[in-house]
Design an enzyme around this catalytic site. Structure first.
Site, PDB file in Angstrom:
ATOM      1  N   SER A  21       0.897  -1.540   0.630  1.00  0.00           N
ATOM      2  CA  SER A  21       0.407  -0.020   0.095  1.00  0.00           C
ATOM      3  C   SER A  21       0.702   1.066   0.616  1.00  0.00           C
ATOM      4  CB  SER A  21      -0.777   0.088   1.256  1.00  0.00           C
ATOM      5  OG  SER A  21      -0.145  -0.092   2.382  1.00  0.00           O
ATOM      6  N   HIS A  43      -5.631  -4.599  -0.410  1.00  0.00           N
ATOM      7  CA  HIS A  43      -6.192  -2.957  -1.076  1.00  0.00           C
ATOM      8  C   HIS A  43      -6.067  -3.911  -2.586  1.00  0.00           C
ATOM      9  CE1 HIS A  43      -4.716  -0.546   0.824  1.00  0.00           C
ATOM     10  NE2 HIS A  43      -3.868  -1.354   1.689  1.00  0.00           N
ATOM     11  N   LYS A  70     -12.411  -1.635   3.167  1.00  0.00           N
ATOM     12  CA  LYS A  70     -12.014  -1.113   1.888  1.00  0.00           C
ATOM     13  C   LYS A  70     -12.583  -1.284   0.922  1.00  0.00           C
ATOM     14  CE  LYS A  70      -6.710  -1.336   3.656  1.00  0.00           C
ATOM     15  NZ  LYS A  70      -6.462  -2.289   3.869  1.00  0.00           N
TER      16      LYS A  70
HETATM   17  C1  LIG Z   1      -5.706  -2.378   5.701  1.00  0.00           C
HETATM   18  C2  LIG Z   1      -5.485  -3.748   5.710  1.00  0.00           C
HETATM   19  C3  LIG Z   1      -5.361  -4.716   6.899  1.00  0.00           C
HETATM   20  C4  LIG Z   1      -6.069  -4.631   7.763  1.00  0.00           C
HETATM   21  O1  LIG Z   1      -7.693  -4.873   7.504  1.00  0.00           O
HETATM   22  P1  LIG Z   1      -8.180  -4.516   8.810  1.00  0.00           P
HETATM   23  O2  LIG Z   1      -9.964  -5.380   8.328  1.00  0.00           O
HETATM   24  O3  LIG Z   1      -8.817  -3.022   8.624  1.00  0.00           O
HETATM   25  O4  LIG Z   1      -8.092  -5.027  10.240  1.00  0.00           O
HETATM   26  C5  LIG Z   1      -4.881  -6.081   6.917  1.00  0.00           C
HETATM   27  N1  LIG Z   1      -3.569  -6.771   5.633  1.00  0.00           N
HETATM   28  C6  LIG Z   1      -2.980  -5.604   4.403  1.00  0.00           C
HETATM   29  C7  LIG Z   1      -2.385  -5.685   3.172  1.00  0.00           C
HETATM   30  C8  LIG Z   1      -4.130  -4.396   4.919  1.00  0.00           C
HETATM   31  O5  LIG Z   1      -4.216  -3.339   3.449  1.00  0.00           O
END
Ligand SMILES: *Cc1c(COP(=O)(O)O)cnc(C)c1O
Length: 401
Positions: A186, A214, A245
């Site tokens: 990210s 992502h 997301k």
């Molecule tokens: C955002 C993210 C997470 C965490 O996700 P949540 O559901 O908010 O706990 C885990 N791994 C990656 C690669 C992320 O980008």
């Protein structure tokens, strides 16, 4: 309250963070999430820093689906899944995710952080090896720490180093080996080379795991994720991801894999066994999101067009970006104080974005990170680009041409 030194120590550490410019303040919104948001002071800002890739956070249809599930299934369950916290909507969502991802079965968690935290320890022990990309998400790093398997780390996205680590694990006589990577990193918008990773896994008899937080919902021609983008659907052993997301943005996570893997997790994964069930309205809304994006690729197509447009135009203006195709578009400023000044000026100009500098990114790699959404209109992206141009000239980053 008798150990005053504890509190003065914390105050000192916080003061140090502030002095080093590393303190993370919360930006308070007075509106729902969206392409435009209202700040606490009443100003409207174009949002370029949400993981709201498909524009479904703050979306009315998603909200209505949540309301319908709220009405039917109630607010909460006061139970973990296996006691009395599983409703038909949870099973429906697990089935829909499996079908969307092309896997056999799926288990839900309260967050992807929990999915990653609870995936390694039940499946691997000291006889096994976990081979992990150096830039993997914090939740993968924590999950690996909770497991007794030997840890091998390879340089980010470096397939030669990955092969070296696979060989090392093989030489050490490890029983099972699993390669673990974020589908998309990210900070850079880098897409993992899953085709090459799968080829190496086949060569060394290793398993593969991808955290596609992502990517799920928009990467690949029909939005299935990085495995679709790289042409390896059906060849990844374990996929973890988030509902927080692109898929509506509330919260929740999942692990998707062969059914014996998922059944083992249901029996042994601690964040699943010892934490409350996902709220039914989130399950219901996520289900409606999956139905919507399975029926039509309109949102991911618009995201792809918006991303291509923004990437092309920001370079034309004269900024340097990390090349690629992902909607994470890092605009490189290299210098940390400049990145901070730039983000602050963009905020004044009505654009919300975030600056990153060491130690979050390597020294000398300071940047502002923008994230494009399907919800952005062309007119909004043009306003963002105009603000970039203005701030860029004012701060001497781009020259008059
Ligand atoms: C955002 C993210 C997470 C965490 O996700 P949540 O559901 O908010 O706990 C885990 N791994 C990656 C690669 C992320 O980008």
């Amino acid at each position: 309250m008798s150990d005053q030194a504890f509190y003065t120590g914390l105050q000192q550490n916080l003061e140090n963070l502030r002095e080093q410019g590393l303190f993370k303040p919360e930006r308070v919104l007075a509106s729902r999430q969206g392409a435009e948001v209202v700040a606490q002071d009443g100003r409207t800002l174009i949002n370029m820093c949400a993981n709201n890739y498909l524009g479904l956070s703050g979306d009315i249809e998603t909200q209505k689906a949540a309301a319908a599930a709220l009405e039917k299934y109630g607010y909460g369950l006061s139970s973990v899944r296996f006691i009395c916290g599983t409703q038909t909507v949870h099973k429906d969502l697990e089935r829909a995710l499996s079908s969307f991802l092309g896997t056999e079965d799926t288990i839900l968690y309260a967050a992807a952080f929990d999915a990653n935290g609870g995936v390694f320890e039940p499946l691997f022990d000291e006889n096994d090896a976990i081979i992990s990309d150096a830039l993997n998400h914090a939740s993968i790093i924590d999950g690996v720490r909770l497991c007794k398997a030997a840890r091998y780390r390879y340089a980010n996205n470096d397939m030669a180093d990955l092969e070296k680590q696979l060989q090392a694990a093989l030489d050490a006589g490890k029983r099972h080996k699993i390669i673990v990577t974020d589908g998309v990193f990210s900070m850079d918008g880098t897409i993992a080379q899953l085709d090459k990773i799968v080829a190496l896994a086949e060569k060394y008899g290793a398993l593969t795991m991808v955290d596609d937080s992502h990517a799920t919902g928009f990467m690949g021609k029909t939005g299935r994720g990085t495995h679709e983008h790289c042409g390896v659907i059906g060849k990844i052993d374990i996929i973890t991801g988030t509902l927080g997301k692109a898929l509506g943005g509330a919260m929740g996570g999942f692990t998707s894999a062969r059914k014996e893997v998922i059944e083992t997790l249901r029996q042994k994964s601690r964040p699943y066994l010892f934490s409350n069930t996902l709220a039914p309205m989130i399950a219901g809304a996520s289900l409606s999101v999956l139905e919507r994006i399975s029926k039509s690729t309109e949102l991911r197509d618009r995201l792809e067009e918006n991303t291509a447009y923004f990437r092309k135009e920001i370079e034309r203006i004269g900024f340097t970006i990390k090349p690629g195709t992902h909607p994470v578009v890092p605009v490189m400023l290299f210098d940390a104080p400049l990145a901070q000044k730039f983000a602050a000026r963009m905020f004044e100009l009505g654009v919300l974005l975030s600056g990153f500098f060491y130690p979050v990114v390597p020294m000398g790699q300071a940047r502002v990170r923008t994230q494009v959404s399907a919800a952005h209109t062309r007119e909004q992206l043009d306003r963002v680009l105009a603000a970039f141009e203005q701030a860029g000239r004012e701060l001497g980053i781009i020259k008059n041409n």
